[in-house]
Design a protein around this motif. Structure first.
Motif, PDB file in Angstrom:
ATOM      1  N   ARG A 118       0.853  -1.207   0.000  1.00 15.76           N
ATOM      2  CA  ARG A 118       0.000   0.000   0.000  1.00 15.76           C
ATOM      3  C   ARG A 118       0.881   1.247   0.000  1.00 15.76           C
ATOM      4  O   ARG A 118       0.594   2.232  -0.660  1.00 15.76           O
ATOM      5  CB  ARG A 118      -0.924   0.016   1.206  1.00 15.76           C
ATOM      6  CG  ARG A 118      -2.128  -0.911   1.171  1.00 15.76           C
ATOM      7  CD  ARG A 118      -3.045  -0.688  -0.020  1.00 15.76           C
ATOM      8  NE  ARG A 118      -2.566  -1.380  -1.228  1.00 15.76           N
ATOM      9  CZ  ARG A 118      -2.727  -2.669  -1.460  1.00 15.76           C
ATOM     10  NH1 ARG A 118      -3.361  -3.419  -0.594  1.00 15.76           N
ATOM     11  NH2 ARG A 118      -2.277  -3.228  -2.562  1.00 15.76           N
ATOM     12  N   PHE A 119       1.997   1.151   0.728  1.00 15.71           N
ATOM     13  CA  PHE A 119       2.939   2.265   0.760  1.00 15.71           C
ATOM     14  C   PHE A 119       3.475   2.542  -0.654  1.00 15.71           C
ATOM     15  O   PHE A 119       3.563   3.690  -1.099  1.00 15.71           O
ATOM     16  CB  PHE A 119       4.080   1.940   1.729  1.00 15.71           C
ATOM     17  CG  PHE A 119       5.081   3.037   1.885  1.00 15.71           C
ATOM     18  CD1 PHE A 119       4.743   4.214   2.541  1.00 15.71           C
ATOM     19  CD2 PHE A 119       6.356   2.908   1.372  1.00 15.71           C
ATOM     20  CE1 PHE A 119       5.663   5.230   2.682  1.00 15.71           C
ATOM     21  CE2 PHE A 119       7.275   3.924   1.506  1.00 15.71           C
ATOM     22  CZ  PHE A 119       6.927   5.085   2.166  1.00 15.71           C
ATOM     23  N   ASP A 121       1.931   1.738  -3.438  1.00 14.93           N
ATOM     24  CA  ASP A 121       0.806   2.279  -4.217  1.00 14.93           C
ATOM     25  C   ASP A 121       0.708   3.780  -4.031  1.00 14.93           C
ATOM     26  O   ASP A 121       0.483   4.530  -4.983  1.00 14.93           O
ATOM     27  CB  ASP A 121      -0.515   1.652  -3.746  1.00 14.93           C
ATOM     28  CG  ASP A 121      -0.691   0.255  -4.298  1.00 14.93           C
ATOM     29  OD1 ASP A 121       0.100  -0.113  -5.187  1.00 14.93           O
ATOM     30  OD2 ASP A 121      -1.593  -0.461  -3.842  1.00 14.93           O
ATOM     31  N   ILE A 122       0.887   4.191  -2.766  1.00 15.99           N
ATOM     32  CA  ILE A 122       0.789   5.620  -2.464  1.00 15.99           C
ATOM     33  C   ILE A 122       1.873   6.389  -3.215  1.00 15.99           C
ATOM     34  O   ILE A 122       1.606   7.402  -3.863  1.00 15.99           O
ATOM     35  CB  ILE A 122       0.900   5.846  -0.947  1.00 15.99           C
ATOM     36  CG1 ILE A 122      -0.390   5.380  -0.269  1.00 15.99           C
ATOM     37  CG2 ILE A 122       1.173   7.296  -0.629  1.00 15.99           C
ATOM     38  CD1 ILE A 122      -0.331   5.369   1.227  1.00 15.99           C
ATOM     39  N   LEU A 123       3.098   5.850  -3.173  1.00 15.20           N
ATOM     40  CA  LEU A 123       4.187   6.539  -3.876  1.00 15.20           C
ATOM     41  C   LEU A 123       3.957   6.551  -5.380  1.00 15.20           C
ATOM     42  O   LEU A 123       4.375   7.461  -6.084  1.00 15.20           O
ATOM     43  CB  LEU A 123       5.531   5.877  -3.569  1.00 15.20           C
ATOM     44  CG  LEU A 123       6.073   6.078  -2.165  1.00 15.20           C
ATOM     45  CD1 LEU A 123       7.427   5.427  -2.044  1.00 15.20           C
ATOM     46  CD2 LEU A 123       6.176   7.553  -1.831  1.00 15.20           C
ATOM     47  N   SER A 125       1.130   6.784  -6.840  1.00 15.16           N
ATOM     48  CA  SER A 125      -0.091   7.481  -7.247  1.00 15.16           C
ATOM     49  C   SER A 125       0.205   8.835  -7.874  1.00 15.16           C
ATOM     50  O   SER A 125      -0.685   9.477  -8.403  1.00 15.16           O
ATOM     51  CB  SER A 125      -1.031   7.652  -6.057  1.00 15.16           C
ATOM     52  OG  SER A 125      -0.485   8.565  -5.143  1.00 15.16           O
ATOM     53  N   VAL A 126       1.438   9.285  -7.791  1.00 11.72           N
ATOM     54  CA  VAL A 126       1.793  10.507  -8.516  1.00 11.72           C
ATOM     55  C   VAL A 126       2.956  10.183  -9.454  1.00 11.72           C
ATOM     56  O   VAL A 126       3.772   9.325  -9.151  1.00 11.72           O
ATOM     57  CB  VAL A 126       2.197  11.661  -7.578  1.00 11.72           C
ATOM     58  CG1 VAL A 126       1.003  12.232  -6.876  1.00 11.72           C
ATOM     59  CG2 VAL A 126       3.219  11.205  -6.578  1.00 11.72           C
ATOM     60  N   THR A 134       8.620  17.306  -5.409  1.00 11.79           N
ATOM     61  CA  THR A 134       8.123  17.602  -4.066  1.00 11.79           C
ATOM     62  C   THR A 134       9.205  17.370  -3.028  1.00 11.79           C
ATOM     63  O   THR A 134       9.386  18.168  -2.105  1.00 11.79           O
ATOM     64  CB  THR A 134       6.930  16.698  -3.741  1.00 11.79           C
ATOM     65  OG1 THR A 134       6.079  16.672  -4.859  1.00 11.79           O
ATOM     66  CG2 THR A 134       6.192  17.201  -2.533  1.00 11.79           C
TER      67      THR A 134
ATOM     68  N   VAL B  15      -5.484   6.404  -0.498  1.00 16.69           N
ATOM     69  CA  VAL B  15      -4.261   6.726  -1.243  1.00 16.69           C
ATOM     70  C   VAL B  15      -3.969   8.223  -1.150  1.00 16.69           C
ATOM     71  O   VAL B  15      -2.835   8.640  -0.911  1.00 16.69           O
ATOM     72  CB  VAL B  15      -4.383   6.283  -2.724  1.00 16.69           C
ATOM     73  CG1 VAL B  15      -3.254   6.860  -3.548  1.00 16.69           C
ATOM     74  CG2 VAL B  15      -4.398   4.774  -2.815  1.00 16.69           C
ATOM     75  N   GLY B  18      -2.900   9.114   2.252  1.00 17.95           N
ATOM     76  CA  GLY B  18      -1.523   8.668   2.430  1.00 17.95           C
ATOM     77  C   GLY B  18      -0.522   9.601   1.795  1.00 17.95           C
ATOM     78  O   GLY B  18       0.421  10.060   2.450  1.00 17.95           O
ATOM     79  N   ILE B  19      -0.728   9.925   0.528  1.00 22.69           N
ATOM     80  CA  ILE B  19       0.279  10.728  -0.173  1.00 22.69           C
ATOM     81  C   ILE B  19       0.357  12.134   0.409  1.00 22.69           C
ATOM     82  O   ILE B  19       1.440  12.685   0.588  1.00 22.69           O
ATOM     83  CB  ILE B  19       0.042  10.750  -1.713  1.00 22.69           C
ATOM     84  CG1 ILE B  19       1.199  11.415  -2.425  1.00 22.69           C
ATOM     85  CG2 ILE B  19      -1.228  11.449  -2.100  1.00 22.69           C
ATOM     86  CD1 ILE B  19       2.348  10.544  -2.700  1.00 22.69           C
ATOM     87  N   LEU B  22       2.188  11.992   3.698  1.00 20.52           N
ATOM     88  CA  LEU B  22       3.616  11.801   3.447  1.00 20.52           C
ATOM     89  C   LEU B  22       4.267  13.131   3.070  1.00 20.52           C
ATOM     90  O   LEU B  22       5.328  13.503   3.582  1.00 20.52           O
ATOM     91  CB  LEU B  22       3.771  10.807   2.301  1.00 20.52           C
ATOM     92  CG  LEU B  22       4.938   9.858   2.377  1.00 20.52           C
ATOM     93  CD1 LEU B  22       4.762   8.933   3.559  1.00 20.52           C
ATOM     94  CD2 LEU B  22       5.025   9.043   1.099  1.00 20.52           C
ATOM     95  N   VAL B  23       3.591  13.846   2.161  1.00 28.90           N
ATOM     96  CA  VAL B  23       4.130  15.132   1.708  1.00 28.90           C
ATOM     97  C   VAL B  23       4.209  16.109   2.880  1.00 28.90           C
ATOM     98  O   VAL B  23       5.224  16.790   3.076  1.00 28.90           O
ATOM     99  CB  VAL B  23       3.251  15.702   0.576  1.00 28.90           C
ATOM    100  CG1 VAL B  23       3.645  17.128   0.266  1.00 28.90           C
ATOM    101  CG2 VAL B  23       3.368  14.843  -0.655  1.00 28.90           C
TER     102      VAL B  23
END
Lengths: 282, 306
Positions: A118-119, A121-123, A125-126, A134, B15, B18-19, B22-23
């Motif tokens: 999931r971690f 997936d999060i990374l 997602s962009v 960023t 998601v 989460g992102i 994180l940011v």
């Protein structure tokens, strides 16, 4: 991978003409860039001399000079050190972390797998460039910070590849046998599983390398990569953007260098894929 | 299908949480106090403390984050720290430009890339195959921003055919699209070629020929349809890359989308803009991935959506 296997891969790789061309060009580029301090003075990279500004390629300066009269050839050679080796280091970091994350996720499964993936997936997602931008925004400019930013963008991809490969191995008999012998998890992962997933991993790493070089150039171009006056291929192009209209060679030459490097790496990557995984060959 | 779509849309929420978290976390540990940067080094302690309170920076990260998200779900992405405008309002003006660019580039990459790949596969190991593969390799190795600058030099400055920057008329879109589409076009044609070559020698394609079908029918209806799944996957990945690439290409052309805006914000550490941008882009990428998965079921009836 055993020695015999390596030889087999090398024999298959050698047959691929484009891959060999890529390898030769890459080795040549790296040798030239790495040995630069031995035959090219670094002062040439930064010494400004307005009288000599905008000299055309040829003559005293092989690639001409930029708006400050700095030698473009020296800047490109020293820039290559940063562009090429940052790419290698980035991929190296992504490789190690990706193997650790993907290997753990794939081998243990269950909650560990869910959390790690999931971690990722999060990374994912962009888009990678945005993620790197960023992180650079957060950490500030600089070589090390850029390397971190770029590897974070690469890690999820490597982790996924490793996980998928590990999962196909997990249930196989030789792993069970190792378990029966009382081998610990760490040892099974490092000694039995990782060597068996090296093939897909090398392919994924090599195909990421060209892209990473392009990302480094993009960050440099946006002015958030390496800080000037240190040369890097992307920053060289962006420095010369304003003069391109009258002196197009200032943009064309560094751009071609990036293209040649990425093209060689892609050739090597394709060649390795065919050599390591003959089934996929078309 | 509807249930699946809703479920996938709901899965986007964690998601995004989460992102953004994180940011936030990364940005909070970063050096440099935004209040000092905004007020300048000569500001008094009291001024800085007041500014920090105004921006909410005196709170713990977690609270800052929760407050931001509570506002964000109500459509308030905050104000730019340095330029003072409303972030969401600015996005609403800029996003259509970026999306137009991304969608059109994707369409160009599909409309040209896939037929090129098909043609290369059909003429495997002949001149057209070599030429198409050669150009695909070149395009995939060229940096987007550099392609953009070269197009500017040639088409705007030398030939004077197209505007070099801005988005004043439809003509201004052509060069950005040409530079953005490069990588994906190359990817599409190479992938299509590879997958088509895989199936072109299979038995069912031979059967289709044996039945006396025309070659075009054999290729399009039998061979290409079976490689469509891979092609669609490629389009999904490519779109995400194009959105990322547009952030860079827009800077070259001073194009008024979110990209040129974001790279300036990254340099000045304008956090509300950066976080807002991440949210918007991850939603776009998430929806694209969903569409790709839905398309799988349309293209291949065997795929069961769960």
């Amino acid at each position: 991978m055993k020695k015999g296997q390596m030889e087999l891969v090398w024999i298959r790789f050698r047959k691929n003409k484009l891959a060999m061309l890529g390898l030769i060009v890459m080795v040549l580029l790296m040798t030239v860039c790495l040995s630069a301090p031995l035959w090219l003075d670094y002062s040439k990279v930064t010494t400004q001399s307005i009288i000599n500004a905008y000299q055309a390629p040829g003559g005293g300066h092989i690639f001409g000079t930029d708006q400050f009269g700095r030698d473009l050839f020296a800047r490109i050679i020293y820039g290559g050190r940063i562009s090429l080796f940052s790419g290698l280091i980035t991929i190296g970091i992504a490789f190690v972390v990706g193997v650790a994350m993907g290997g753990t996720a794939g081998y243990f499964g269950g909650v560990v797998d869910t959390v790690i993936m999931r971690f990722c997936d999060i990374l994912m997602s962009v888009p990678g460039v945005l993620l790197s931008m960023t992180i650079v925004a957060a950490l500030g400019q600089g070589l090390v910070k850029m390397l971190i930013a770029l590897s974070v963008a690469q890690i999820p991809r490597q982790a996924r590849t490793v996980r998928a490969a590990v999962m196909t191995l997990r249930g196989q008999e030789f792993i069970e046998a190792a378990k029966c012998c009382g081998t610990g998890n760490t040892r099974i992962l490092l000694k039995h599983i990782i060597p068996n997933v090296l093939g897909p991993l090398v392919i994924s790493v090599m195909s990421g390398l060209g892209g990473t070089i392009l990302s480094i150039a993009s960050l440099g171009f946006l002015g958030i990569g390496i800080a000037p006056p240190t040369p890097e291929w992307g920053t060289i192009i962006s420095e010369n953007q304003a003069s391109l209209m009258y002196y197009p060679f200032l943009g064309i030459i560094p751009g071609l260098c990036i293209m040649i490097a990425v093209l060689s790496l892609n050739f090597i990557g394709d060649g390795l894929r065919d050599a390591l995984d003959p089934k996929q060959k078309n | 299908m509807l249930k699946y779509t809703l479920k996938r849309l709901l899965l986007l929420i964690p998601v995004i949480i989460g992102i953004t978290f994180l940011v936030f976390l990364v940005l909070s540990v970063s050096p440099g106090d935004p209040a000092v940067m905004m007020l300048g080094v000569e500001a008094t302690e009291a001024d800085i403390a007041a500014k920090r309170a105004e921006l909410g920076l005196d709170q713990p990260v977690l609270i800052q984050y929760v407050q931001y998200m509570l506002k964000a779900v109500r459509g308030d992405f905050g104000k730019s720290w340095y330029q003072g405008f409303d972030v969401l309002n600015e996005f609403s003006h800029r996003l259509p430009y970026t999306l137009t660019l991304a969608v059109l580039s994707t369409i160009v990459a599909v409309v040209i890339g896939i037929p090129a790949g098909v043609y290369a596969a059909v003429r495997h190991n002949h001149m057209p195959d070599y030429i198409i593969t050669f150009f695909a390799l070149l395009l995939s190795a060229a940096p987007t921003f550099w392609l953009g600058m070269m197009y500017q030099l040639f088409f705007s400055l030398k030939l004077g055919w197209l505007p070099a920057s801005g988005a004043g008329s439809w003509k201004a879109f052509i060069l950005p699209i040409m530079s953005l589409t490069g990588g994906m076009l190359a990817g599409n044609s190479r992938m299509t070629r590879t997958w088509l070559l895989d199936v072109i020698r299979s038995d069912y394609v031979r059967t289709a020929r044996a039945k006396g079908n025309k070659e075009s029918v054999v290729i399009v209806k039998h061979a290409l349809r079976n490689s469509l799944l891979q092609v669609i996957t490629q389009i999904g990945v490519g779109f995400s890359n194009i959105v990322g690439g547009s952030l860079v290409a827009e800077t070259v052309y001073a194009f008024p989308g979110i990209g040129s805006f974001l790279s300036a914000a990254v340099k000045s550490k304008d956090i509300p803009i950066v976080v807002g941008c991440i949210i918007v882009v991850s939603v776009i990428v998430g929806i694209t991935n969903l569409v790709v998965d839905l398309l799988y079921a349309v293209v291949d009836p065997r795929v069961q959506l769960e």
